[in-house]
Design a protein around this motif. Structure first.
Motif, short mmCIF file in Angstrom:
data_model
loop_
_atom_site.label_atom_id
_atom_site.label_comp_id
_atom_site.label_asym_id
_atom_site.label_seq_id
_atom_site.Cartn_x
_atom_site.Cartn_y
_atom_site.Cartn_z
N SER A 11 -5.70 13.95 7.83
CA SER A 11 -5.91 12.61 7.29
C SER A 11 -4.60 12.00 6.85
N SER A 12 -4.47 10.71 7.03
CA SER A 12 -3.25 10.03 6.58
C SER A 12 -3.45 9.35 5.23
N SER A 13 -4.56 9.70 4.56
CA SER A 13 -4.81 9.06 3.26
C SER A 13 -3.79 9.53 2.26
N VAL A 14 -3.53 8.67 1.28
CA VAL A 14 -2.55 9.00 0.24
C VAL A 14 -3.24 9.30 -1.08
N SER A 21 0.84 -1.19 0.00
CA SER A 21 0.00 0.00 0.00
C SER A 21 0.88 1.25 0.00
N GLU A 22 0.40 2.30 -0.65
CA GLU A 22 1.19 3.51 -0.73
C GLU A 22 1.37 4.13 0.65
N GLU A 23 0.39 4.01 1.51
CA GLU A 23 0.53 4.52 2.87
C GLU A 23 1.70 3.85 3.58
N LEU A 52 12.82 2.34 3.54
CA LEU A 52 12.84 0.96 3.03
C LEU A 52 12.36 0.91 1.59
N ASP A 53 11.32 1.67 1.29
CA ASP A 53 10.81 1.71 -0.08
C ASP A 53 11.89 2.17 -1.06
#
Length: 599
Positions: free
Chosen positions: A596-599, A126-128, A136-137
């Motif tokens: 919001s923590s949405s991406v 997931s992008e989040e 790490l990404d």
């Protein structure tokens, strides 16, 4: 046990060893990528940003106990000898696949907790999660490839502009708030309580002042900031290649910018044919329904109003009587569409604000089919098909109404069809300059004209006389560079006459007093001998995303924000303590809202 690096120095990267290195003693430093324990042998793939090397640890070499205890993402030093792989063990997918390193010593330099996702492969995450653990990404091949591509692109840009006589000059990050369009990010001043700096949305005024100062060719790879709603191709902080040229015409800007784009694309081995085609704003809107036309898929929107001039079909008749249009585009091979697919086009059109769409096609036997045959007549429908040169395998999709609105609906449908038919390949690059934009557009909410680009854009010379009487008809010396339906650059020839600049401000509802308060330093500078000048800003993030084949610029930025303008890794924005607020003479009002923590 973790050891120190000491004076150990790597001799080769993990992507460097080849058959010619067989027999060498080497030191490799990197991360454990994968590990396979088969008892008397341990195989581990060692990774750095240059590649992978297979390391073999044998039982008789005395270091196998440590090797068996290694985990993915541990950082190690390997000291050993390069040996050939057996014929059946050669890995042609790796540059280092013909050799391996037989370890005589391994040092554990750093341990790693178990990662929340597997770094060693491209398993979807997931992008989040990716943004929360960005460090790490960034170890994964995709992100490393993208950032290295970005590096090569920026290097190519600097080399080109240097060779063309441009000077890279830094402009202020803390500057004056001059909002026009998107909102500024404000920075409170501690030493001047109650006053604020702004982070620049663009170096626009400073680069124009550099032209006044005699630095006739300027560029800068610059960070800019806009407090606006985010999309896949927007970030609150972004990077642009900012360019300004003295004594510039539109043609000169194009002649200097096009080779810079070609130089960047050469970084991925793509030859870009020059010059780029040009298209007026009016043509782009009429034929593609967008001022950012995607030229990869054809399916140009055509005007078929003439075929229906005598029609009694209600929707078309109503549109034409109100000086509207009937327009359509051809879907190659669309004659085979099912009823479900045709209904889907109608539903999409309704979602876009249209009453619906009409279609027409011929069967393989030549029979004409269309839901409007009875109302519009066979002759009119046939004339429309002939007008757009639709073949027997094609489908004509039509809509009617006000000209721009009709083309916008058809433009969105055209792209939807193109995506469904895989007609927008990521490795095809279709550039176009869109020119002759309107200088101004009417804002119904503010009930005034606003700049389509910015208030320092010059009007076309022959349109200046119409500024006060017919401002909506005045064209701008503005231009956008569009690639695959994305605006990758925008610029203009600027106003260099102080009197004309004041006229434009008044048209925008900015009185002399307000103009002086907001732009006084710039207006004063204009009065000290300003050369004609113009320039452009190229969106580096968007260009690199297209080069990398990514749909979101977040995947070519090392540390991006989410669509809620959050940095999930660092936890920004965040509250600050009362002492900091007191120093800045600031107070917060109301309860703190959780972002919001949405991406």
């Amino acid at each position: 046990m973790v050891e120190q690096l000491g004076d150990l120095r790597r001799t080769h990267t993990c992507g460097a060893l080849r058959a010619g290195d067989i027999g060498r003693e080497v030191v490799l430093l990197g991360w454990v990528h994968r590990l396979r324990d088969i008892g008397s042998l341990v195989f581990l793939d060692l990774r750095d940003r240059y590649g992978l090397t297979q390391v073999v640890v044998r039982e008789e070499d005395g270091t196998i106990g440590l090797a068996k205890g290694l985990k993915p993402e541990h950082v190690v030093a390997v000291i050993g000898r390069v040996e050939p792989r057996g014929p059946d063990a050669v890995n042609p997918k790796l540059d280092t696949g013909a050799v391996e390193v037989v370890a005589r010593e391994i040092r554990l330099l750093s341990e790693a907790r178990r990662p929340p996702f597997v770094v060693a492969d491209d398993t979807p995450v997931s992008e989040e999660m990716r943004l929360r653990y960005r460090y790490l990404d960034l170890r994964r091949p995709r992100m490393q490839r993208n950032l290295l591509l970005r590096h090569r692109a920026t290097l190519a840009i600097r080399e080109y502009f240097d060779s063309a006589g441009f000077v890279e000059i830094e402009t202020p990050i803390l500057t004056k708030s001059t909002p026009e369009g998107a909102r500024d990010y404000l920075v409170p001043s501690r030493v001047h309580p109650g006053e604020f700096y702004a982070l620049p949305q663009s170096p626009q005024l400073f680069k124009q002042i550099l032209m006044i100062s005699g630095m006739d060719r300027y560029y800068q790879i610059v960070r800019c900031f806009r407090d606006e709603d985010l999309r896949a191709d927007r970030q609150p902080e972004f990077t642009q290649v900012d360019v300004e040229i003295s004594f510039a015409s539109r043609d000169l800007v194009f002649e200097l910018i096009e080779p810079s784009i070609a130089r960047v694309f050469s970084a991925i081995g793509v030859e870009v044919p020059l010059p780029f085609p040009r298209m007026s704003y009016a043509e782009a809107m009429a034929r593609y329904g967008s001022d950012k036309p995607d030229l990869r898929c054809g399916m140009v929107i055509e005007d078929v109003s003439e075929a229906f001039t005598g029609t009694t079909f209600g929707p078309f008749r109503s549109a034409l009587d109100q000086q509207g249009v009937v327009r359509g585009f051809v879907v190659p091979g669309g004659a085979a569409y099912s009823r479900k697919q045709l209904d889907g086009l109608t539903e999409q059109a309704k979602e876009l604000g249209a009453a619906g769409v009409a279609w027409a096609r011929r069967t393989p036997e030549g029979t004409l089919q269309s839901p409007i045959l009875k109302g519009a007549g066979e002759a009119a429908v046939n004339a429309a098909l002939e007008r757009v040169a639709a073949g027997h395998n094609d489908l004509l999709v039509m809509a009617a109404g006000e000209a721009d609105a009709t083309s916008r609906v058809l433009g969105a449908l055209r792209l939807s069809v193109a995506r469904a038919h895989d007609l927008l390949p990521v490795d095809k690059y279709a550039f176009v300059w869109v020119v002759d934009f309107p200088l101004l557009e009417w804002d119904p909410n503010e009930r005034r004209y606003v700049s389509m680009h910015h208030p320092f854009t010059a009007p076309v010379d022959e349109d200046v006389a119409r500024l006060e009487e017919r401002p909506g008809e005045v064209r701008a010396k503005a231009y956008d560079l569009v690639l695959n339906g994305s605006e990758i650059g925008g610029g203009s020839i600027r106003i260099h006459d102080p009197a004309l600049q004041s006229r434009i401000f008044r048209l925008l509802g900015i009185g002399d007093e307000e103009a002086q308060a907001r732009f006084g330093f710039f207006l004063e500078a204009l009065q000290y001998g300003t050369p004609p000048h113009g320039g452009i800003a190229l969106g580096l993030d968007r260009i690199v995303a297209i080069l990398a084949g990514e749909s979101s610029i977040r995947d070519v930025i090392a540390f991006p924000k989410t669509t809620a303008a959050m940095d999930l890794m660092a936890g920004a924005p965040s509250a600050v303590d009362d002492r900091q607020l007191a120093e800045l003479k600031l107070k917060t009002v109301g309860p703190r809202l959780d972002a919001s923590s949405s991406v």
